[in-house]
Design a protein around this motif. Structure first.
Motif, mmCIF file in Angstrom:
data_model
loop_
_atom_site.group_PDB
_atom_site.id
_atom_site.type_symbol
_atom_site.label_atom_id
_atom_site.label_comp_id
_atom_site.label_asym_id
_atom_site.label_seq_id
_atom_site.Cartn_x
_atom_site.Cartn_y
_atom_site.Cartn_z
ATOM 1 N N ALA A 47 0.827 -1.206 0.000
ATOM 2 C CA ALA A 47 0.000 0.000 0.000
ATOM 3 C C ALA A 47 0.860 1.255 0.000
ATOM 4 C CB ALA A 47 -0.926 -0.007 1.217
ATOM 5 N N ILE A 48 1.945 1.258 0.777
ATOM 6 C CA ILE A 48 2.860 2.409 0.798
ATOM 7 C C ILE A 48 3.463 2.612 -0.594
ATOM 8 C CG2 ILE A 48 5.098 3.208 1.665
ATOM 9 C CD1 ILE A 48 4.330 1.917 4.356
ATOM 10 N N LYS A 49 3.896 1.522 -1.203
ATOM 11 C CA LYS A 49 4.482 1.611 -2.544
ATOM 12 C C LYS A 49 3.471 2.143 -3.549
ATOM 13 C CE LYS A 49 6.741 -1.274 -6.053
ATOM 14 N NZ LYS A 49 7.186 -2.654 -6.399
ATOM 15 N N SER A 50 2.250 1.635 -3.502
ATOM 16 C CA SER A 50 1.198 2.089 -4.416
ATOM 17 C C SER A 50 0.903 3.577 -4.212
ATOM 18 C CB SER A 50 -0.069 1.265 -4.194
ATOM 19 O OG SER A 50 -1.115 1.711 -5.016
ATOM 20 N N ASN A 51 0.802 4.003 -2.940
ATOM 21 C CA ASN A 51 0.528 5.410 -2.648
ATOM 22 C C ASN A 51 1.668 6.308 -3.119
ATOM 23 O OD1 ASN A 51 -1.881 4.684 -1.437
ATOM 24 N ND2 ASN A 51 -1.033 4.642 0.630
ATOM 25 N N LEU A 52 2.906 5.837 -2.947
ATOM 26 C CA LEU A 52 4.065 6.612 -3.387
ATOM 27 C C LEU A 52 4.061 6.780 -4.898
ATOM 28 C CD1 LEU A 52 6.855 7.853 -2.358
ATOM 29 C CD2 LEU A 52 7.849 5.690 -3.080
ATOM 30 N N LEU A 53 3.763 5.704 -5.622
ATOM 31 C CA LEU A 53 3.747 5.767 -7.086
ATOM 32 C C LEU A 53 2.580 6.617 -7.596
ATOM 33 C CD1 LEU A 53 4.756 2.106 -7.996
ATOM 34 C CD2 LEU A 53 6.159 4.165 -8.166
ATOM 35 N N ASN A 54 1.437 6.538 -6.920
ATOM 36 C CA ASN A 54 0.313 7.390 -7.314
ATOM 37 C C ASN A 54 0.667 8.866 -7.151
ATOM 38 O OD1 ASN A 54 -1.340 5.255 -8.011
ATOM 39 N ND2 ASN A 54 -2.313 5.126 -5.997
ATOM 40 N N LEU A 55 1.340 9.179 -6.037
ATOM 41 C CA LEU A 55 1.755 10.566 -5.823
ATOM 42 C C LEU A 55 2.800 10.971 -6.851
ATOM 43 C CD1 LEU A 55 1.660 13.154 -4.158
ATOM 44 C CD2 LEU A 55 3.384 12.174 -2.637
ATOM 45 N N TRP A 56 3.712 10.064 -7.199
ATOM 46 C CA TRP A 56 4.752 10.344 -8.210
ATOM 47 C C TRP A 56 4.091 10.686 -9.547
ATOM 48 C CZ3 TRP A 56 6.714 8.627 -12.880
ATOM 49 C CH2 TRP A 56 8.041 8.966 -13.168
ATOM 50 N N ARG A 57 3.063 9.907 -9.906
ATOM 51 C CA ARG A 57 2.355 10.192 -11.161
ATOM 52 C C ARG A 57 1.712 11.585 -11.114
ATOM 53 N NH1 ARG A 57 1.216 4.409 -11.439
ATOM 54 N NH2 ARG A 57 1.879 3.667 -13.503
ATOM 55 N N GLN A 58 1.083 11.892 -9.988
ATOM 56 C CA GLN A 58 0.450 13.196 -9.861
ATOM 57 C C GLN A 58 1.483 14.314 -9.919
ATOM 58 O OE1 GLN A 58 -2.862 14.265 -9.377
ATOM 59 N NE2 GLN A 58 -2.028 16.338 -9.447
ATOM 60 N N PHE A 59 2.578 14.147 -9.185
ATOM 61 C CA PHE A 59 3.587 15.192 -9.005
ATOM 62 C C PHE A 59 4.385 15.444 -10.281
ATOM 63 C CE2 PHE A 59 7.365 17.215 -7.259
ATOM 64 C CZ PHE A 59 6.854 17.990 -6.222
ATOM 65 N N PHE A 60 4.668 14.387 -11.017
ATOM 66 C CA PHE A 60 5.509 14.540 -12.206
ATOM 67 C C PHE A 60 4.708 14.400 -13.513
ATOM 68 C CE2 PHE A 60 8.705 13.420 -8.993
ATOM 69 C CZ PHE A 60 9.584 14.457 -9.186
ATOM 70 N N ILE A 61 4.065 13.255 -13.719
ATOM 71 C CA ILE A 61 3.424 13.007 -15.010
ATOM 72 C C ILE A 61 2.292 14.001 -15.266
ATOM 73 C CG2 ILE A 61 2.093 11.352 -16.367
ATOM 74 C CD1 ILE A 61 3.746 9.135 -15.080
ATOM 75 N N LEU A 62 1.415 14.209 -14.287
ATOM 76 C CA LEU A 62 0.288 15.116 -14.494
ATOM 77 C C LEU A 62 0.713 16.577 -14.436
ATOM 78 C CD1 LEU A 62 -2.596 13.330 -12.539
ATOM 79 C CD2 LEU A 62 -2.067 13.252 -14.971
#
Length: 620
Positions: A47-62
């Protein structure tokens, strides 16, 4: 608490026991004895890994409008041959001369130097010398490492036997593609190559415009010589990588002005080789003074720092270390590692490299496919020198015979680059020939001419700025930073994970095991779930409310909601914040929205405390 952590007193053993007991992550295939360098993430770790990657997508990709792709891990050998990994992706290894056990040579030297430096009676001059050697351990050649290992009489760590001289070991996992065994492949050591080989399609998808960035998240594999330190050095891991394509003659970034005043802790190569001091400097000054190569690289250093702080890494435990000149990867022209301080020392977690045009040039040359971008002149057409080649295949074959097969692919690639044709033309004017693969090729063979023409723009091979995130390393470091124990009770561990990263956002706790409370517990769980807030009911009988709080604190759950008998009267519940243990009383109908807003960092706990009535409890 974690902010004042002294790693010299840090209880790593207790934290690692917590990881195992609560199944954050464990060694893979444990019931068969485990395999070094491979780890399984349990429910909280996943769950921590998933949350970190979701935030990474928001912070960088989006936020940066990047193009995300997903490519296979299995990669044909020619791709990694062109990228340089087949020939150069190596670490230096030594063997125990009696047991044949393998060790990474630079790690042995580094660990031995740490032992020597721990001597409090070490002379100041000797300490300075050892620190200077230690600062360059990663950059020594095989012969240099071998000399130091012999000088300091380094032995195999477990057996204390003699060790061999260092020798290179390629870190890629080789395999075969298909049943015949004729097509060699590798498990990818990075995700970047999938982006590079898709450059033409990405450029077309982006309307042919530069600059643009592509990103990929996925598994990578490196056959580490001696995996150790948990998630910090493993053989299979997750990377999140960005490839930002930019005109090599103009590496400005359109958003650089917005971060120019941002101060970063820089550890440039000059400091590493002299006073070992961090340089606190705004990125604007660092780029202007050429400490950092260019604006785009500088912009991403700031964004990386902002991201690490947002996920919960302590700002005072981050630095950006510049690679020494002889340490940089074969493809890099400048490189800064975002390093995080942990109980293991400084850990490289994000590599930030200016890869120049290396990858696209090599893939174009080896594949024969044009990987240029065409850039229009903003002021419209202009007259300029144009270089044209019409090489004579027959004459080249007659003159160079068997060697001609080395020359023809190079000339075909040159046809796509005015810059390369200009260099060839200038060489012919000066020397009467141009050298290709060690062969002299004359203009009679090339038929290279310069003319003046009206042109609308120019072709170029883009440079690439690459931030590469090691997700497992970031997770481990932020878990260390988040860990602490409540004063006066060494058994009450807490993980102060930021709500946006925490594995579960909210626990639901009936005050006692009572059937009257259960309908409200179920109602609350549904409200939270419908809001998209992860939650966990802890109604295990026999445990006090305080003990159940402690169980959720140690896995990082930031908020706890307690259903009690007052809930049956007024439809309110108690909401508790993990770190402060402060509690407020909130209506059930509002709880899901409040916790969702807290978890998404839309509001702060202080906002909640100021708005809702406090609740005094002795359960903590």
């Amino acid at each position: 608490m974690a902010e004042k952590k002294d790693f010299s007193k840090f209880n790593r053993t207790a934290l690692e026991e917590l990881f195992k007991r609560r199944f954050f992550f464990v060694q893979s295939f444990e019931i068969y004895g485990g395999v070094k360098g491979l780890y399984d993430y349990g429910p909280p770790g996943s769950a921590i890994k998933s949350n970190l990657l979701n935030l990474w997508r928001q912070f960088f990709i989006l936020e940066e409008n990047m193009l995300e792709i997903d490519c296979p891990s299995l990669t044909p050998a020619p791709v990694l041959k062109a990228s340089g990994h087949v020939d150069k992706f190596e670490d230096l290894m030594v063997r125990d001369v009696k047991t044949s056990e393998c060790h990474r040579a630079d790690h042995l030297l580094n660990d031995h130097l740490d032992v020597l430096l721990a001597d409090k009676n070490l002379a100041a001059e000797k300490r300075t010398e050892l620190l200077h050697i230690k600062a360059q351990v990663d950059s020594y050649s095989a012969s240099e490492l071998g000399e130091y290992l012999k000088r300091f009489k380094v032995k195999a760590p477990t057996s204390k036997n003699e060790i061999s001289d260092p020798f290179p070991f390629n870190l890629m996992f080789g395999t075969e593609i298909g049943p015949t065994g004729k097509e060699k492949g590798y498990l990818r050591p990075e995700t970047a190559q999938g982006i590079f080989v898709n450059f033409r399609r990405l450029l077309d998808y982006n309307g042919g415009k530069l600059p643009f960035a592509a990103a990929q998240i996925g598994s990578a594999f490196r056959n580490e010589i001696s995996p150790r330190a948990g998630l910090l050095r493993v053989r299979e891991f997750t990377l999140a990588e960005i490839e930002h394509f930019v005109d090599p003659g103009d590496k400005r970034h359109p958003k650089f002005a917005s971060v120019a005043s941002y101060v970063l802790p820089l550890y440039p190569r000059d400091s590493q080789l002299s006073d070992n001091q961090l340089v606190l400097k705004s990125i604007g000054e660092a780029v202007e003074q050429r400490i950092v190569n260019n604006q785009t690289l500088g912009y991403f250093l700031v964004r990386v720092h902002q991201f690490l702080v947002k996920v919960g890494v302590h700002a005072d435990k981050i630095r950006f270390r510049q690679h020494l000149a002889n340490e940089m990867a074969h493809y890099a022209s400048d490189c800064w590692d975002a390093e995080i301080l942990s109980s293991y020392g400084w850990v490289e977690c994000v590599g930030n490299a200016d890869r120049s045009c290396f990858d696209l040039n090599n893939h174009a040359l080896k594949s024969g496919i044009d990987l240029n971008a065409f850039v229009l002149y903003p002021e419209g057409p202009r007259e300029q020198d144009v270089y044209e080649i019409n090489f004579d295949r027959k004459l080249i074959g007659q003159t160079l015979r068997g060697e001609s097969k080395k020359v023809i692919p190079v000339l075909e690639y040159w046809m796509k680059s005015q810059t390369l044709l200009q260099l060839a033309y200038e060489s012919i004017q000066k020397n009467g020939f141009v050298e290709i693969e060690g062969l002299k090729v004359t203009n009679e063979m090339l038929k290279l001419e310069k003319t003046r023409k009206q042109v609308n723009g120019y072709n170029l091979v883009p440079s690439v700025i690459e931030p590469s995130f090691g997700i497992g390393r970031i997770i481990y470091c932020l878990l260390e930073h988040a860990y602490w124990v409540r004063e006066g009770d060494e058994q009450r561990a807490v993980l102060s994970l930021s709500p946006i990263i925490a594995p579960i956002k909210c626990s639901i706790l009936p005050l006692i095991s009572n059937e009257q409370l259960y309908p409200k517990v179920i109602q609350l769980a549904k409200l939270l779930t419908d809001q998209g807030v992860s939650n966990k009911i802890d109604d295990r009988g026999g445990a006090s409310i305080g003990r159940r709080y402690a169980r959720t604190d140690e896995i990082g759950v930031p908020f706890g909601v307690t259903v009690d008998f007052d809930t049956l009267k007024d439809d309110t519940v108690t909401v508790r914040e993990r770190d402060s243990t402060l509690q407020v009383r909130i209506s059930i109908s509002l709880v899901a929205q409040v916790i969702d807003d807290l978890s998404k960092d839309k509001i702060k706990w202080s906002d909640v405390v100021s708005k809702y009535p406090k609740f005094e409890s002795t359960s903590d």
